[in-house]
Every structure is written in structure tokens, then in C-alpha cells.
Write an enzyme that holds these catalytic residues in place. Structure first.
Site, PDB file in Angstrom:
ATOM      1  CG  ASP A  79      -0.206   0.143   2.537  1.00 11.55           C
ATOM      2  OD1 ASP A  79       0.755  -0.618   2.744  1.00 11.55           O
ATOM      3  OD2 ASP A  79      -0.601   0.985   3.373  1.00 11.55           O
ATOM      4  CD  GLU A 174       4.318   0.598   6.908  1.00 16.51           C
ATOM      5  OE1 GLU A 174       5.219   0.857   7.736  1.00 16.51           O
ATOM      6  OE2 GLU A 174       3.880   1.446   6.093  1.00 16.51           O
TER       7      GLU A 174
END
Length: 407
Positions: A79, A174
Site C-alpha cells: 500500500d 502498513e
């Protein structure tokens, strides 16, 4: 073998922006697009790979050195930060960077200025990878993803290169603090590992902040201003008073190194109700406990002043300093340093002024310091990396694997 920069640029085209305050992992379905691609590419290389319903990708590179251990893990997150859009990334390569300003977008006057980013001088003569100034680049952490995938491809194409058992994982979310939420340490099967989620080539990080999040809810009393004397409680003003009770020298803009801070990240307010959002950080466990106590005391003081229940302070732990989990496994740090020195790259051990998946994974039983991935200026339009930085970080990971193949 695909050039690592080309691989990285392919991945930046896939929007994987995560989202705060979503009670699901992944927080955005579009992260699955990269997860499925990585699974397909790993499978095409001949590896067993799985992308699960929570958007975790697991793969195994079997040992070919006749040994069964130790099992080394390599991890990166897919991400990108929600601080700025990750959609429609238009990256380009600035060849043989000369040390001056880089015009990202002439039409909009967006310039990556050398005077503002001293780290650019580390990359003079290299081939910079930048955006058009309208998005982030995504080197945090698609650089790490590309480096691990390049390593997997390298081993698939060079079976003569001996190595021990290696596990690969790519994680979602994350950037919003949920990367390890559904990470299956047992299924992953590594004895220890590294996240490739750092900055300049040579960086090794095994100390990170202890982290907490704090919300402050203020309840006011709205009275017509013409007859408000002695009656009105303005929630917005009380919220401002709360913030003024926190030490101004402990803000991010006044701290560095091992200094901790209170960081006001959001605020909303009217007379009737107001709210503040903070993150609290400190490398030292005792000092972050003091910060928590100070914030709670500020809330208690205002409740005594304006009435019980006026201010509600809620503080939650996000992650802890991984150092205590890494100290019993300092071979991870010594071997990373040895790999860099063999490649002529000076090791730089720095404390993380943030966190990584490795912090929580270390407390889940997978000791996991953080290695350089090559990105700079993360979470903004001035993010960049270089072709050479990507290649160096790939070489570091490959050399570490070689060291552990002899263990």
C-alpha cells in the site's frame, strides 16, 4: 531478467492507496490488484505463492544448498500513504542528475528544489526517478516490493547460485497501521526476517518509536451569544486550551533523533462539540508513559475547570519499539552490515522516527529489523528514488541471503 527500475515503474502504475479509519483489512479493495499480480508473477517464476482474502501474499523460495535452515524472511508492503493520491502516477527518469533543481511540472510550477532536499546531493550522477508533481511516487514501499521480486526472479534464472530457504511476504495497510493485523507468522515459516522499507542505501533500522494514538472529545454548551455570560462553554476554545497545555517544544517540527512528540493530526470544532486527533511518539518507554500521563492530566484539569465529562481523552497503543526484540538476534544487524561493507556501501544505523510492519512482527515472534529500500521524501509529491539506489538495495538483500546460506 527484467530491469529492476522497469519493474518498479510497472508497480507504481497500480493504485494501492490505503485508507485510515476503515475497520477492514485491506482498507481498500484496490490493493488486491497488486497482490494478485505479484502472486501470478511469482507463480510464473516457478514458486508456490498465495494471495489470501486479507491481501497478504506469501511465497517460498526453496533452498538449493542442501540445508533446511535458518529460514530467512523478506517482507515489503504494497500500500501507499493516503497523505497524497497514489492514482495516475506518472513517473519518469531524470538521467545523470546534475545536482540542481528538478522541474516536476512546468505548467504548475512544481519543482523538486535542491536547497530544500539535501539528500539529492547523494545522488548526483545517478538516474533519478520522480513524478509529475501531482502524486506520490510509491517508492514507499513499492521499491521494496520490486527489489524482493527481482531477487526472486534472479534465483529462478540462476539455479547455480546457492541459497538457503527464503520466505517472501507482501502486506497491505502498513501506512494505516494494520499491516500485521492478519499476518500469519506460523504459515510464513521464517525464523527471522527483514522488512525492506527504509530510505537511503546503507540504512539499517532496529529502533523505532513507541506509538500511541489519542483522541480528545470536547462537549460544550451553546447559548445565544447575547445571553451567554457565565453560561456558554465553547467546545472549540476548550479544545484549543487542551492543546496549549501540551509542551510546544514536543512537536514534530521541534524534534529530531530520539526526541519524542505530540503531533496534532486533525481537528474539528463548533461551540457544541469539538475533537482533536493526535499521535504520540517516543523511543523511550518511560518517556511515552510520561506523555500519556501528561495528556490525561490535561483532560482532568479541564474537567475540574469546566465540569466533569467536558473532556474525554482516549489513548490507544499502536506499536512498540522493536529494539528489545532485536537485541537477542543481533546477527541480523551484524550480517546486514557485513553485506553492505562487502559491496562498498557504508552501513548507517539510524532510529526510525516512525514505525514499520517489522515492529509489530517482532513482537509477534518474528524478529524483523528494517533495511533500506532506496526511497526518499516519502508520503508526498516530492518523493523520489534512483535507478542506482534500487539496484544497490537489491544487491544488499542478495548478499544477505548469501551470508545466511552459509549459516
Amino acid at each position: 531478467m527484467e530491469k529492476i527500475a522497469e519493474r518498479f515503474l510497472r508497480y507504481t502504475k497500480i493504485d494501492t492507496e490505503s485508507q485510515h479509519d476503515v475497520n477492514a483489512v485491506p482498507s481498500t479493495d484496490k490493493q488486491h490488484n497488486l497482490a494478485r499480480l505479484l502472486q501470478d508473477e511469482l507463480t510464473a517464476m516457478g514458486y508456490q505463492a498465495e494471495a489470501d482474502e486479507h491481501c497478504y501474499v506469501y511465497a517460498s523460495i526453496p533452498a538449493n544448498n542442501g540445508k533446511t535452515g535458518p529460514v530467512l524472511g523478506l517482507i515489503a508492503h504494497m500500500d501507499t500513504s493516503p497523505d497524497i493520491t497514489g492514482a495516475n502516477v506518472n513517473a519518469r527518469i531524470v538521467e545523470n542528475y546534475d545536482g540542481g533543481d528538478v522541474v516536476l511540472n512546468a505548467e504548475k510550477g512544481i519543482v523538486l528544489a535542491a536547497k530544500d532536499y539535501e539528500s539529492l546531493q547523494h545522488h548526483v550522477g545517478e538516474d533519478l526517478i520522480v513524478t509529475d508533481g501531482m502524486t506520490l511516487l510509491g517508492a514507499d514501499d513499492k521499491a521494496g516490493v520490486a527489489e524482493i521480486m527481482a531477487l526472486a526472479e534472479y534465483y529462478a534464472e540462476h539455479p547455480e547460485v546457492k541459497h538457503g530457504p527464503i520466505r517472501i511476504a507482501f502486506t497491505p495497510d502498513e501506512e494505516v497501521g494494520n499491516g500485521p493485523a492478519f499476518f500469519d507468522v506460523e504459515k510464513f515459516g521464517a525464523d527471522f526476517g527483514y522488512t525492506l522499507d527504509g530510505g537511503e542505501p546503507g540504512e539499517i533500522e532496529y529502533e523505532n518509536f513507541n506509538a500511541m494514538s489519542m483522541t480528545v472529545k470536547v462537549s460544550g454548551l451553546n447559548i445565544h451569544p447575547g445571553s451567554a455570560k457565565g453560561k456558554m462553554k465553547n467546545a472549540s476554545l476548550i479544545a484549543m486550551e487542551f492543546n496549549a497545555l501540551l509542551p510546544p517544544e514536543q512537536r514534530p517540527e521541534h524534534t529530531a533523533g530520539y526526541d519524542g512528540f505530540f503531533h496534532l493530526t486533525s481537528m474539528n470544532g463548533a461551540v457544541e462539540e469539538a475533537s482533536l486527533g493526535y499521535i504520540i511518539r517516543d523511543h523511550d518507554a518511560a518517556q511515552i508513559a510520561e506523555k500519556k500521563a501528561l495528556a490525561l492530566a490535561a483532560g482532568d484539569y479541564l474537567n475540574q475547570k469546566y465540569g466533569e465529562g467536558t473532556v474525554v481523552v482516549t489513548i490507544k497503543e499502536s506499536y512498540r519499539n522493536m529494539k528489545e526484540q532485536i537485541l537477542p538476534h543481533m546477527h541480523l544487524i551484524e550480517n546486514a552490515k557485513a553485506a553492505m561493507e562487502k559491496l562498498g556501501i557504508a552501513p548507517i544505523i539510524v532510529p526510525i522516527r516512525g514505525g514499520t510492519d517489522g515492529a509489530r512482527l517482532s513482537f509477534m515472534g518474528l524478529p524483523c529489523p528494517n533495511l533500506c529500500a532506496g526511497g526518499c521524501n516519502a508520503h508526498g509529491r516530492f518523493e523520489y528514488t534512483s535507478v542506482q539506489a534500487l539496484e544497490k538495495c537489491f544487491e544488499i538483500a542478495r548478499e544477505i541471503c548469501a551470508i545466511y546460506s552459509e549459516a
